[in-house]
Write an enzyme that holds these catalytic residues in place. Structure first.
Site, mmCIF file in Angstrom:
data_model
loop_
_atom_site.group_PDB
_atom_site.id
_atom_site.type_symbol
_atom_site.label_atom_id
_atom_site.label_comp_id
_atom_site.label_asym_id
_atom_site.label_seq_id
_atom_site.Cartn_x
_atom_site.Cartn_y
_atom_site.Cartn_z
ATOM 1 N N GLU A 40 44.441 37.855 50.866
ATOM 2 C CA GLU A 40 44.897 38.903 51.791
ATOM 3 C C GLU A 40 43.850 40.023 51.831
ATOM 4 O O GLU A 40 43.241 40.380 50.818
ATOM 5 C CB GLU A 40 46.279 39.443 51.405
ATOM 6 C CG GLU A 40 46.866 40.266 52.539
ATOM 7 C CD GLU A 40 48.369 40.548 52.412
ATOM 8 O OE1 GLU A 40 48.966 40.292 51.356
ATOM 9 O OE2 GLU A 40 48.926 41.053 53.411
ATOM 10 N N HIS A 67 43.121 36.727 45.471
ATOM 11 C CA HIS A 67 44.056 36.672 46.605
ATOM 12 C C HIS A 67 43.280 36.913 47.890
ATOM 13 O O HIS A 67 42.474 37.842 47.966
ATOM 14 C CB HIS A 67 45.111 37.757 46.393
ATOM 15 C CG HIS A 67 46.203 37.826 47.401
ATOM 16 N ND1 HIS A 67 46.539 36.789 48.240
ATOM 17 C CD2 HIS A 67 47.062 38.847 47.711
ATOM 18 C CE1 HIS A 67 47.557 37.163 49.009
ATOM 19 N NE2 HIS A 67 47.877 38.403 48.714
ATOM 20 N N TYR A 113 58.167 48.268 45.602
ATOM 21 C CA TYR A 113 57.165 47.250 45.938
ATOM 22 C C TYR A 113 57.775 45.848 45.800
ATOM 23 O O TYR A 113 57.615 44.993 46.669
ATOM 24 C CB TYR A 113 55.975 47.429 44.994
ATOM 25 C CG TYR A 113 54.805 46.515 45.214
ATOM 26 C CD1 TYR A 113 53.729 46.900 45.997
ATOM 27 C CD2 TYR A 113 54.767 45.265 44.608
ATOM 28 C CE1 TYR A 113 52.638 46.056 46.176
ATOM 29 C CE2 TYR A 113 53.693 44.424 44.782
ATOM 30 C CZ TYR A 113 52.620 44.826 45.568
ATOM 31 O OH TYR A 113 51.557 43.980 45.740
ATOM 32 N N ASP A 154 48.626 41.082 43.172
ATOM 33 C CA ASP A 154 49.808 41.759 43.734
ATOM 34 C C ASP A 154 50.938 41.918 42.708
ATOM 35 O O ASP A 154 51.703 42.888 42.772
ATOM 36 C CB ASP A 154 50.351 40.981 44.936
ATOM 37 C CG ASP A 154 49.617 41.300 46.238
ATOM 38 O OD1 ASP A 154 48.935 42.339 46.309
ATOM 39 O OD2 ASP A 154 49.740 40.500 47.182
ATOM 40 N N HIS A 192 51.507 36.525 46.253
ATOM 41 C CA HIS A 192 52.381 36.685 47.375
ATOM 42 C C HIS A 192 52.096 35.738 48.530
ATOM 43 O O HIS A 192 52.908 35.574 49.439
ATOM 44 C CB HIS A 192 52.232 38.168 47.751
ATOM 45 C CG HIS A 192 52.372 38.671 49.084
ATOM 46 N ND1 HIS A 192 51.457 39.433 49.762
ATOM 47 C CD2 HIS A 192 53.427 38.554 49.914
ATOM 48 C CE1 HIS A 192 51.898 39.791 50.921
ATOM 49 N NE2 HIS A 192 53.089 39.278 51.055
ATOM 50 N N ASP A 229 43.596 43.165 51.998
ATOM 51 C CA ASP A 229 43.531 44.384 51.181
ATOM 52 C C ASP A 229 42.777 44.127 49.870
ATOM 53 O O ASP A 229 42.405 45.078 49.179
ATOM 54 C CB ASP A 229 44.923 44.983 50.919
ATOM 55 C CG ASP A 229 45.966 43.985 50.480
ATOM 56 O OD1 ASP A 229 45.782 42.778 50.686
ATOM 57 O OD2 ASP A 229 47.001 44.424 49.937
ATOM 58 N N HIS A 249 52.653 47.446 56.644
ATOM 59 C CA HIS A 249 53.436 46.383 57.279
ATOM 60 C C HIS A 249 54.899 46.785 57.445
ATOM 61 O O HIS A 249 55.805 45.972 57.216
ATOM 62 C CB HIS A 249 53.359 45.070 56.488
ATOM 63 C CG HIS A 249 51.960 44.641 56.171
ATOM 64 N ND1 HIS A 249 51.659 43.651 55.288
ATOM 65 C CD2 HIS A 249 50.768 45.075 56.619
ATOM 66 C CE1 HIS A 249 50.356 43.488 55.196
ATOM 67 N NE2 HIS A 249 49.795 44.355 55.998
HETATM 68 FE FE1 FEO Z 1 49.265 40.205 49.279
HETATM 69 FE FE2 FEO Z 1 48.093 43.322 48.190
HETATM 70 O O1 FEO Z 1 48.121 41.699 49.168
#
Ligand code: FEO
Length: 393
Positions: free
Chosen positions: A81, A79, A193, A165, A146, A83, A25
């Site tokens: 997301e 989570h 990070y 995360d 996140h 990934d 990203h």
């Molecule tokens: Fe918010 Fe590693 O994804």
């Protein structure tokens, strides 16, 4: 054959390693990343998180190193997301009787939106528990660390916090634990990070730290990077520090330049910081990536940003950096906008406008030079910064 890695008795890392990921990203991941998943073997076989789309086979092969994937009873999705949830459909295809545990309601809503309404979901709230045999897992919602759906899973039996995360690093390594890599390297990756992903949610991080403060933690098992087993206290202390957004007495000077006039100003500002004994780093946006500069923004009290005027606005490199920084929302900084111009100071004024929009104090005003500045003019700039810094202390 891909192997599962023991974390504690009957707890395994079964994630995937993305050795060649270089841009997450817009964040440069020079060491790649990992998408960590964990397998707990108890009366109920439990998988915690999955992997990014494209890594389904790696995940399933590592799981198969210790069990038949069809025996998985629970998939905990900390989570939504992709990934971390991207391989859920592939795991479900192998384990059709598995139930997916996710946060109530945001996790359930997010998983349905991505993978359909007929998922076998069991939404959980903070404090809910899941007995899986000799272990009983507990869940704590950590919204906006996140995404709104985030939660963490804690195993009191193993004293492991599966933090998703939080506490992660984009860091691919043949080693899986903090003490195998070395604290300075892991902390540097964790800081980058934090600065590039977690910083805007610092207030939520502080709430999450409070929510897990009473847990007895031997191991923090994040969803990216290496597992914290020898430096748990250090990473928690650093998260407390970073989430406070309290800067150090440290400066960065960030600029782009067309004919070296803005660069000459940048060098004078840099010299002034050095003269005042304030640690400083200088970044030409032509050769430095904005995600590396953001790591320094996390610590820097003084953020000097320079652009000349180009086409009646600031340079695109400077605009990109400022747009990125504003989104990541550092607070309580001192902004120093500067830049050269020919016939209109539109570039430096635009920089000032964005820094002001970030809520930064700007005690030096906007520092501008028309055309190129002679030595006397640069000396005046230097002197103004030194005097200004002295008056701030
Ligand atoms: Fe918010 Fe590693 O994804």
């Amino acid at each position: 054959m891909l192997r599962a890695v023991p974390v504690k008795p009957d707890v395994y890392w079964v994630g995937s390693i993305d050795w060649n990921e270089r841009n997450f990203h817009g964040y440069t991941t020079e060491r790649g990343s990992t998408y960590n998943a964990y397998l707990i073997l108890d009366e109920k076989i439990t998988l915690i998180d999955t992997s990014k789309p494209g890594f389904e086979d790696e995940l399933l092969e590592r799981i198969s190193d210790v069990i038949d994937p069809s025996t998985i009873d629970y998939i905990i999705s900390n989570h939504v997301e992709m990934d971390h949830s991207g391989a859920i459909p592939s795991v479900l295809a192998k384990a059709p009787n598995a139930t997916i545990i996710t946060s109530d309601p945001k996790g359930a809503q997010g998983l349905k939106a991505h993978y359909g309404d007929d998922l076998p979901l069991m939404p959980v709230k903070t404090g809910d528990t899941l007995p899986i045999g000799k272990r009983t897992l507990t869940f704590v919602h950590t919204p906006m660390v996140h995404w709104p759906d985030n939660m963490v899973t804690y195993s009191p039996y193993d004293k492991i916090l599966f933090s998703n995360d939080a506490f992660g690093q984009h860091f691919a390594s043949s080693k899986h634990f903090d003490d195998e890599v070395g604290l300075p390297e892991v902390l540097a990756q964790a800081k980058k990070y934090y600065a590039n992903i977690v910083m805007p949610y610092s207030r939520n991080v502080q709430k999450a730290l409070l929510a897990v403060a009473d847990l007895d933690i031997d191991i923090i098992a994040p969803a990216h990077g290496v597992i914290w087993r020898s430096h748990v206290d250090e990473i928690i202390a650093n998260y407390q520090l970073w989430s406070s957004l309290e800067p150090d007495e440290y400066a960065i000077v960030v600029y782009d330049s067309m004919w070296h006039s803005t660069e000459a100003m940048a060098l004078q500002i840099a010299e002034a910081f050095m003269e005042c004994g304030i640690p400083m780093r200088l970044f030409d946006l032509k050769v430095n990536h904005i995600s590396d500069i953001m790591t320094e923004v996390l610590s820097a009290k003084y953020i000097a940003v320079g652009s000349p005027t180009l086409n009646m606005t600031y340079m695109p490199t400077v605009a990109g950096f400022l747009c990125y920084m504003r989104g990541l929302a550092p607070k309580g900084r001192i902004g120093i906008p500067f830049g050269s111009y020919g016939w209109a100071p539109a570039g430096p004024n635009q920089v000032a406008s964005v820094l002001e929009g970030c809520g930064f104090e700007m005690p030096f005003g906007t520092l501008t030079h028309q055309w190129t500045e002679d030595e006397d003019g640069l000396d005046e700039l230097h002197k103004a910064i030194v005097e200004g810094l002295s008056s701030l202390h």
